[in-house]
Design a protein around this motif. Structure first.
Motif, PDB file in Angstrom:
ATOM      1  N   ALA A 353      31.369  17.895  19.084  1.00  0.00           N
ATOM      2  CA  ALA A 353      32.223  17.528  20.217  1.00  0.00           C
ATOM      3  C   ALA A 353      31.404  17.430  21.501  1.00  0.00           C
ATOM      4  N   SER A 354      30.480  18.369  21.708  1.00  0.00           N
ATOM      5  CA  SER A 354      29.591  18.309  22.876  1.00  0.00           C
ATOM      6  C   SER A 354      28.673  17.100  22.795  1.00  0.00           C
ATOM      7  N   TRP A 355      28.163  16.832  21.591  1.00  0.00           N
ATOM      8  CA  TRP A 355      27.226  15.730  21.354  1.00  0.00           C
ATOM      9  C   TRP A 355      27.862  14.390  21.710  1.00  0.00           C
ATOM     10  N   GLU A 356      29.176  14.297  21.525  1.00  0.00           N
ATOM     11  CA  GLU A 356      29.869  13.031  21.749  1.00  0.00           C
ATOM     12  C   GLU A 356      30.666  13.005  23.054  1.00  0.00           C
ATOM     13  N   SER A 357      30.539  14.049  23.869  1.00  0.00           N
ATOM     14  CA  SER A 357      31.379  14.133  25.072  1.00  0.00           C
ATOM     15  C   SER A 357      30.866  13.219  26.186  1.00  0.00           C
ATOM     16  N   ARG A 358      31.802  12.669  26.954  1.00  0.00           N
ATOM     17  CA  ARG A 358      31.477  11.793  28.078  1.00  0.00           C
ATOM     18  C   ARG A 358      32.222  12.269  29.317  1.00  0.00           C
ATOM     19  N   ILE A 359      31.502  12.372  30.436  1.00  0.00           N
ATOM     20  CA  ILE A 359      32.079  12.842  31.691  1.00  0.00           C
ATOM     21  C   ILE A 359      32.500  11.630  32.521  1.00  0.00           C
ATOM     22  N   PRO A 360      33.737  11.587  33.029  1.00  0.00           N
ATOM     23  CA  PRO A 360      34.145  10.468  33.890  1.00  0.00           C
ATOM     24  C   PRO A 360      33.210  10.328  35.088  1.00  0.00           C
ATOM     25  N   THR A 361      32.852   9.104  35.414  1.00  0.00           N
ATOM     26  CA  THR A 361      31.852   8.853  36.460  1.00  0.00           C
ATOM     27  C   THR A 361      32.266   9.435  37.805  1.00  0.00           C
TER      28      THR A 361
END
Length: 453
Positions: A353-361
């Motif tokens: 889950a961390s490996w695939e996580s994306r933070i909104p810009t």
């Protein structure tokens, strides 16, 4: 990166041994001189991607360093980058020098690519005229179908090759097709730490040969395991004794296959033996996983064999020797007794889950602005760089690009990584931070006026 909202583009990987004209071909595909070309082998070291356009269709072309399975040192790292490009591409273009013919390295590459599950196009480069085409026809022996004769330098046959590349592309890029099978887990570690015992425990049957003699496993062994109510594809690998370039014979090829298993996995479980000190080989295996950009779970095996004093001593060793990977997910297990093995599924899921996580810009930049106001980058050469913008360029693993008016010291990049982890976790995954320097308007004006105010 593609434009926001357009989705990922199909990827074409250009591979081959050193100095066969891969970068020249990439420039020909792009229609401009983007890749560095020089008449010596080894100029390209990393895999470098460019956006290309042909007949109205956009795609990504990846230039790779020279592929050589027997390379040592830097060459081995270059080869790993090329192999990774092959595994993540939608179409693979193997470039061979028609004037030299098929070498042992070309044959080795062809053997691997014949087993590939994606289209492979064989390119016979340096066919500058009709008289040179005889050399190209000899490359049928590689078993990859009809060689496509071209001259990357002069453009001969390039249009036909590009048409063939477009015809070979899937309807949707590999990333868009989604994961249809079980998540892929590599079991790695030095010999005799209990990898095969753990696989047998998970499978509830003997899938791998277990022996007290180190080095029983040579070939990676794939097993579908049901763990935590979910199917996983586990690969038990040979123990890595030493660096690939110093291995020989059967051990050399076992090491290569283990590296390939790490590259093919999404998450790696690195086993450490609780009854032994953390060794240089352990550190090297962990480094391989990090350099491959895979999610990471540290499993400390044989925990049940220790008394309380050794438990405390081991905790101190972990804090000291694994300080660089405090972010790694960690679980104490007993492969033989089964203690803690059931917890592995939760650790694997969390790391992925961390490996695939994306933070909104917007959220990311708001946090970075506040952070930089409190702790600005240190001055360099009398001038303090300013961070203008940060974006997350990729996932699997998370990759961040910092746009700055000047160079950011390595210490400050580590500070940014630490703060990103404090804010969003990223437990169980490496993250990468790169810096792109974009000078401010004031600096550009000074350049335009010769530096005078």
């Amino acid at each position: 990166m593609t434009e926001e909202g357009t989705g990922p583009l199909p990827v074409v990987a250009v591979v081959g041994r050193p100095n066969v004209g891969k970068s020249t071909l990439v420039n020909r595909v792009l229609g401009r001189r983007a890749a560095v070309v020089q008449d010596v082998p080894g100029v390209t070291r990393d895999r470098i991607s460019y956006e290309a356009l042909w007949n109205g269709r956009r795609f990504t072309v990846t230039d790779t360093g020279g592929w050589d399975p027997k390379a040592a040192g830097l060459g081995a790292a270059i080869t790993r980058q090329a192999e990774f490009a092959m595994k993540t591409a939608d179409v693979i273009v193997l470039v061979v020098d028609s004037q030299v013919g098929a070498t042992d390295t070309d044959l080795a590459a062809a053997r691997i690519l014949r087993r590939s599950d994606r289209p492979v196009i064989l390119v016979a480069n340096k066919v500058d005229d009709e008289r040179s085409e005889a050399g190209a026809s000899e490359l049928w022996s590689l078993g990859l179908g009809e060689p496509q004769p071209i001259s990357a330098l002069h453009g001969r046959g390039a249009g036909d090759l590009l048409d063939l590349i477009l015809d070979s592309m899937p309807e949707a890029p590999r990333e868009q097709e989604g994961e249809t099978g079980p998540r892929r887990v590599a079991l790695v570690g030095r010999p005799n730490v209990g990898k095969s015992s753990l696989l047998n425990r998970l499978a509830k049957e003997e899938r791998s040969v277990v022996d007290s003699v180190a080095g029983t496993t040579v070939d990676p062994v794939d097993s579908i395991i049901t763990l935590g109510g979910e199917d996983w594809r586990f690969v038990d690998t040979a123990g890595l004794r030493r660096k690939v370039n110093t291995a020989s014979g059967m051990e050399y090829y076992a090491s290569l296959r283990t590296e390939a298993a790490i590259q093919a996995a999404e998450v790696a479980v690195v086993l450490l033996a609780a009854d032994e000190v953390i060794s240089e080989q352990d550190q090297r295996v962990i480094t391989q996983v990090i350099e491959a950009g895979r999610a990471l779970v540290i499993a400390i095996n044989k925990w049940d064999l220790l008394d309380e004093d050794r438990h405390m001593q081991l905790e101190r060793e972990v804090d000291r020797d694994l300080a660089r990977i405090k972010w790694a997910s960690r679980v104490n297990i007993s492969a033989k007794g089964g203690r803690g093995v059931g917890k592995l599924a939760d650790h694997l899921r969390a790391a992925l889950a961390s490996w695939e996580s994306r933070i909104p810009t917007a959220e990311l930049n708001q946090y970075i602005r506040t952070l930089v106001q409190e702790t600005p980058p240190p001055a360099r050469g009398g001038r303090a760089p300013k961070i203008k913008y940060v974006t997350q360029a990729d996932v699997r693993p998370p990759r961040f690009v910092v746009f700055s008016t000047g160079f950011l010291e390595a210490g400050y990049r580590r500070f940014l990584e630490r703060k990103l982890r404090e804010r969003w976790g990223f437990d169980g995954t490496p993250i990468e931070i790169s810096v792109k320097v974009r000078e401010g308007r004031e600096s550009e004006r000074r350049k335009g006026t010769g530096g005078q105010r």
